[in-house]
Design a protein around this motif. Structure first.
Motif, PDB file in Angstrom:
ATOM      1  N   TYR A   1       0.849  -1.176   0.000  1.00 25.13           N
ATOM      2  CA  TYR A   1       0.000   0.000   0.000  1.00 25.13           C
ATOM      3  C   TYR A   1       0.890   1.232   0.000  1.00 25.13           C
ATOM      4  CZ  TYR A   1      -3.644  -3.294   1.417  1.00 25.13           C
ATOM      5  OH  TYR A   1      -4.517  -4.355   1.466  1.00 25.13           O
ATOM      6  N   GLY A   2       0.472   2.254  -0.691  1.00 27.28           N
ATOM      7  CA  GLY A   2       1.149   3.549  -0.648  1.00 27.28           C
ATOM      8  C   GLY A   2       0.237   4.532   0.058  1.00 27.28           C
ATOM      9  N   TYR A   3       0.805   5.319   0.985  1.00 28.65           N
ATOM     10  CA  TYR A   3      -0.004   6.226   1.804  1.00 28.65           C
ATOM     11  C   TYR A   3       0.550   7.630   1.758  1.00 28.65           C
ATOM     12  CZ  TYR A   3      -1.879   8.335   6.091  1.00 28.65           C
ATOM     13  OH  TYR A   3      -2.471   9.165   7.000  1.00 28.65           O
ATOM     14  N   ASP A   4      -0.329   8.583   1.491  1.00 30.61           N
ATOM     15  CA  ASP A   4       0.019  10.003   1.513  1.00 30.61           C
ATOM     16  C   ASP A   4      -0.992  10.699   2.421  1.00 30.61           C
ATOM     17  OD1 ASP A   4       1.664  12.231   0.344  1.00 30.61           O
ATOM     18  OD2 ASP A   4      -0.304  12.909  -0.332  1.00 30.61           O
ATOM     19  N   ALA A   5      -0.503  11.287   3.521  1.00 28.93           N
ATOM     20  CA  ALA A   5      -1.388  11.957   4.472  1.00 28.93           C
ATOM     21  C   ALA A   5      -1.801  13.311   3.940  1.00 28.93           C
ATOM     22  CB  ALA A   5      -0.678  12.121   5.819  1.00 28.93           C
TER      23      ALA A   5
ATOM     24  N   VAL B   1      -4.608   9.731   0.987  1.00 29.35           N
ATOM     25  CA  VAL B   1      -4.679   8.691  -0.043  1.00 29.35           C
ATOM     26  C   VAL B   1      -4.031   7.406   0.465  1.00 29.35           C
ATOM     27  CG1 VAL B   1      -4.008   8.038  -2.391  1.00 29.35           C
ATOM     28  CG2 VAL B   1      -4.550  10.427  -1.879  1.00 29.35           C
ATOM     29  N   LEU B   2      -4.694   6.296   0.212  1.00 29.39           N
ATOM     30  CA  LEU B   2      -4.141   4.975   0.463  1.00 29.39           C
ATOM     31  C   LEU B   2      -4.446   4.135  -0.768  1.00 29.39           C
ATOM     32  CD1 LEU B   2      -2.734   3.071   2.493  1.00 29.39           C
ATOM     33  CD2 LEU B   2      -5.004   2.500   3.373  1.00 29.39           C
ATOM     34  N   LEU B   3      -3.395   3.693  -1.453  1.00 25.22           N
ATOM     35  CA  LEU B   3      -3.560   2.871  -2.652  1.00 25.22           C
ATOM     36  C   LEU B   3      -3.263   1.414  -2.315  1.00 25.22           C
ATOM     37  CD1 LEU B   3      -1.686   4.954  -5.388  1.00 25.22           C
ATOM     38  CD2 LEU B   3      -4.133   4.938  -4.890  1.00 25.22           C
ATOM     39  N   GLU B   4      -4.113   0.524  -2.776  1.00 27.41           N
ATOM     40  CA  GLU B   4      -3.884  -0.918  -2.648  1.00 27.41           C
ATOM     41  C   GLU B   4      -3.247  -1.409  -3.935  1.00 27.41           C
ATOM     42  OE1 GLU B   4      -6.365  -5.112  -2.190  1.00 27.41           O
ATOM     43  OE2 GLU B   4      -7.451  -3.245  -2.557  1.00 27.41           O
ATOM     44  N   VAL B   5      -2.073  -2.037  -3.811  1.00 26.51           N
ATOM     45  CA  VAL B   5      -1.321  -2.493  -4.978  1.00 26.51           C
ATOM     46  C   VAL B   5      -1.021  -3.982  -4.833  1.00 26.51           C
ATOM     47  CG1 VAL B   5       0.768  -2.139  -6.373  1.00 26.51           C
ATOM     48  CG2 VAL B   5      -0.234  -0.201  -5.121  1.00 26.51           C
ATOM     49  N   GLY B   6      -1.374  -4.740  -5.854  1.00 22.56           N
ATOM     50  CA  GLY B   6      -1.069  -6.163  -5.891  1.00 22.56           C
ATOM     51  C   GLY B   6       0.004  -6.437  -6.926  1.00 22.56           C
ATOM     52  N   LYS B   7       0.379  -7.688  -7.029  1.00 30.45           N
ATOM     53  CA  LYS B   7       1.392  -8.076  -8.001  1.00 30.45           C
ATOM     54  C   LYS B   7       0.917  -9.336  -8.718  1.00 30.45           C
ATOM     55  CE  LYS B   7       6.363  -7.999  -8.444  1.00 30.45           C
ATOM     56  NZ  LYS B   7       7.646  -7.951  -7.738  1.00 30.45           N
TER      57      LYS B   7
END
Length: 173
Positions: free
Chosen positions: A3-7, A14-20
């Motif tokens: 997950y990438g998080y930007d406060a 923003v919280l992005l869910e990233v899979g592979k």
């Protein structure tokens, strides 16, 4: 998952869910994107949507990192959330190179980064982002930042964990 998080407050949190994929492609699956929210709202989004456990790469906000690891700090008996959380690599140049590298296809014509249609805010930011926007303070790039944090930190983590291949940062130069 990663997950990438930007406060943000006035700006979106923003919280992005990233899979592979099995082919080594990253795919952005979902996004939490809301202004005037707290980190607890992002944690609630994870829980309410039964998001898989994984590592959350955060901009350097120690309080938010602690809350992702153990969201209820008032009750120390509360079990950890199950998410790993830590500081993201925030090198803008290396992060942009990594994202650009992922937009290219490989020898099998597979792109290294896919984005689900539901991630409308990330898609909109990517489509409007220009070279002149890099480092500017008045740019809407919060989802782009969260994407950059997740991809570059995961890439660097993978390259420093004893893997025999070179990192994708090196390949993108």
């Amino acid at each position: 998952r990663i997950y990438g998080y930007d406060a943000g407050w006035s700006d979106p949190r923003v919280l992005l869910e990233v899979g592979k994929t099995n082919y080594g492609q990253y795919i952005v699956l979902d996004e939490f994107y809301a202004s005037e929210t707290h980190v607890a709202d992002a944690i609630r989004w994870l829980r309410d949507n039964e998001k898989p456990k994984g590592t959350i790469y955060c901009e350097h906000e120690p309080g938010d990192i602690r809350k992702f690891r153990r969201p209820n700090l008032t009750n120390l008996d509360d079990p950890p959330s199950g998410y790993q959380a830590g500081k993201a690599e925030k090198d803008v140049d290396a992060g942009i190179k990594e994202v650009r590298h992922r937009f290219k296809d490989d020898v099998n014509d597979r792109y290294g980064l896919l984005i689900a249609e539901r991630c409308e805010n990330l898609i909109g930011e990517l489509l409007s982002y220009t070279e002149e926007d890099v480092g500017a303070s008045d740019v809407t790039d919060h989802a782009v930042d969260a994407l950059r944090y997740s991809l570059i930190t995961e890439s660097l983590r993978g390259s420093s964990s004893g893997s025999s291949g070179s990192s994708s940062v090196a390949r993108s130069n």
